[in-house]
Design an enzyme around this catalytic site. Structure first.
Site, PDB file in Angstrom:
ATOM      1  N   ARG A 122       0.831  -1.200   0.000  1.00  0.00           N
ATOM      2  CA  ARG A 122       0.000   0.000   0.000  1.00  0.00           C
ATOM      3  C   ARG A 122       0.874   1.262   0.000  1.00  0.00           C
ATOM      4  O   ARG A 122       1.011   1.925  -1.018  1.00  0.00           O
ATOM      5  CB  ARG A 122      -0.954  -0.007   1.226  1.00  0.00           C
ATOM      6  CG  ARG A 122      -2.130   0.964   1.114  1.00  0.00           C
ATOM      7  CD  ARG A 122      -1.836   2.398   1.483  1.00  0.00           C
ATOM      8  NE  ARG A 122      -1.362   2.536   2.867  1.00  0.00           N
ATOM      9  CZ  ARG A 122      -0.849   3.655   3.349  1.00  0.00           C
ATOM     10  NH1 ARG A 122      -0.709   4.720   2.569  1.00  0.00           N
ATOM     11  NH2 ARG A 122      -0.404   3.712   4.589  1.00  0.00           N
ATOM     12  N   CYS A 140       6.629   9.405   0.297  1.00  0.00           N
ATOM     13  CA  CYS A 140       5.415  10.207   0.432  1.00  0.00           C
ATOM     14  C   CYS A 140       5.432  11.329  -0.584  1.00  0.00           C
ATOM     15  O   CYS A 140       6.207  12.276  -0.448  1.00  0.00           O
ATOM     16  CB  CYS A 140       5.276  10.786   1.829  1.00  0.00           C
ATOM     17  SG  CYS A 140       3.759  11.751   2.000  1.00  0.00           S
ATOM     18  N   ASN A 158      10.326   4.662   2.940  1.00  0.00           N
ATOM     19  CA  ASN A 158      10.048   4.024   4.213  1.00  0.00           C
ATOM     20  C   ASN A 158      11.261   3.215   4.672  1.00  0.00           C
ATOM     21  O   ASN A 158      12.054   2.740   3.865  1.00  0.00           O
ATOM     22  CB  ASN A 158       8.893   3.036   4.029  1.00  0.00           C
ATOM     23  CG  ASN A 158       7.570   3.729   3.828  1.00  0.00           C
ATOM     24  OD1 ASN A 158       7.100   4.432   4.708  1.00  0.00           O
ATOM     25  ND2 ASN A 158       6.966   3.542   2.662  1.00  0.00           N
TER      26      ASN A 158
END
Lengths: 310, 310
Positions: free
Chosen positions: A24, A250, A259
């Protein structure tokens, strides 16, 4: 070496739940749109490595996140692995309806600790976003779903600069009051350092939100994610978010990079003698396979170090 | 943001000495041979950022390290900045003679915790290498020099695998007995995790080598360097080795990648409210300048994150 030497450190948890966000949060922030068949294989391979929680997709409008426009198709075709949880992100009531219709049993909402990021990411004030989440969480809880609340920009904001701990605690308490059973504290731009992490977790605990209800979500923009993870473990947190191979970042946060890579996290946890249930070589092989699909190298240090060995 | 929010963490030291190894350990492991004029500018720029200890070069035979074959020319032309220490690596008595003739006041020797690495790096057993160091350290101490002992492969060895803590402690004690006033514990292949770091420092302390006599030297091969640094700080260590811009690695150690980047370390330390005396934007500018000279990007996360801002 395919695995670290195990040397426990006093005061740390015995086991940690890795909340895998690659499918995701990772894929949503990759420029390549991955075909649904590849995503399904990715989910199956991740489950086969032993990961117990895999955030599968998002019901955010395809206009905003075209990378995950196939959420319905994906969930319809997904064959859940036994014992594996597949939470999905839902932004609003319409997203929740779509998720419920597909049998989703666990959702996450995406809040912000700062007004500027709430405006830019959700096009709402913090108050308005909480009001938007309220019926979503109420309905989800009534249906017996678990609800996670993401809280972005907990340690700094690219537009607002420093974010006061008290401000984060205030928004966190409101998300818990809504009915979120877990909060994921996001260092969306990667600026946090370990003392800040420890101070926020302590302040939340003092405000009634203990570490058993928290997860941490670190970015490696400034190389600090694993040191911050260590501080969170020392403060009692036992759920850590990470992204296989370091996928994603992001797109709305200026200068953010990816991440924390799940492989780098697993190396640390296994070295500390903390159980994760994850087969690290299998995970590295999965990330190498996905990197090929994306046409670029994984940024994970462990993936690169073990690439020739797995 | 050009600097992290300062949030101290209880139990950490008030200040830390960064032992900058970029000009020696960094450049020695770069494929590009940097001209002496560029090295001199590099040393001057590093000193101007506020770094207090800069390992300047090495007197290892040019056949083995052609990158530092200009050691004599470099030291002859170096204009030392006030208050800055410039240790140099010396492998043997001949190297010490050359260093003394140039007015060097501080040296380092390079030992190994494992037999295989001693053989491959020094072409000697551990016993033979200690015998080689003995007259070097004796003479250096007699001349009033400070002597650091590097100890490689403290946390794992690519040929031997796990390295017992007791074995590291044994070699460490011998280096201290020789007269080394500081030991730098090297994770040459980057496999350490924080519990291992804490356990080794505790074992050394139990054996009479306290954290005030230790430095740590971490590599980021598996992304663990800053988490390991945090563990070392928590164990009382106040000297940390790092390399500006993450220059270098170890050509003799299979699969090793670069040293911990000084910028990433400074971000962590300043975030923890620990004094370093370093001007981070000036250091980032220096590493960007050196990366241009080397024709490649710095691997430092902080250098990349701040490149557009400094």
């Amino acid at each position: 070496m395919l695995s670290p030497q195990r040397v426990p450190m006093p005061g740390l948890p015995m086991s940690v739940t890795i909340w895998e966000v690659g499918p995701r949060d990772g894929l949503q922030n990759e420029s390549t749109i991955v075909p649904v068949d590849v995503k399904l294989e990715f989910l199956d391979r991740l489950a086969a490595t032993g990961l117990g929680v895999i955030e599968a997709t998002s019901f955010v409008h395809p206009q905003w996140v075209p990378q995950l426009a196939d959420a319905e198709d994906l969930l319809t075709r997904l064959a859940p692995a036994p014992g594996v949880r597949y939470p999905v992100l839902v932004p609003n009531e319409r997203g929740l309806e779509r998720a419920l219709a597909l049998g989703v049993r666990e959702i996450a909402i995406f809040g912000s600790a700062t007004e500027t990021f709430a405006k830019r990411n959700l096009n709402r004030t913090v108050d308005e976003s909480i009001a938007m989440f309220e019926p979503v969480v109420r309905r989800a809880r009534a249906e017996g779903l678990r609800v996670r609340g993401y809280l972005s920009m907990c340690f700094g904001d690219p537009w607002e600069g420093e974010v006061p701990v008290a401000q984060v605690v205030s928004v966190a308490r409101r998300l818990v009051s809504l009915g979120c059973d877990q909060l994921s504290l996001g260092d969306t731009i990667g600026v946090a350092t370990p003392g800040h992490v420890a101070a926020l977790i302590r302040a939340l605990s003092d405000a009634g939100v203990g570490p058993d209800r928290l997860a941490v979500h670190f970015h490696d923009t400034y190389g600090q994610a694993l040191a911050n993870t260590l501080a969170a473990l020392q403060a009692g947190v036992t759920t850590v978010d990470s992204s296989a191979g370091g996928l994603g970042g992001c797109p709305y946060a200026k200068s953010a990079t990816g991440n924390l890579a799940t492989e780098d996290l697993v190396w640390q946890l296994h070295g500390l003698g903390i159980e994760t249930g994850v087969d690290l070589p299998a995970l590295v092989r999965t990330s190498l396979w996905m990197a090929q699909r994306l046409g670029r190298q994984s940024p994970s240090a462990v993936v690169r170090a073990l690439a020739a060995e797995v």
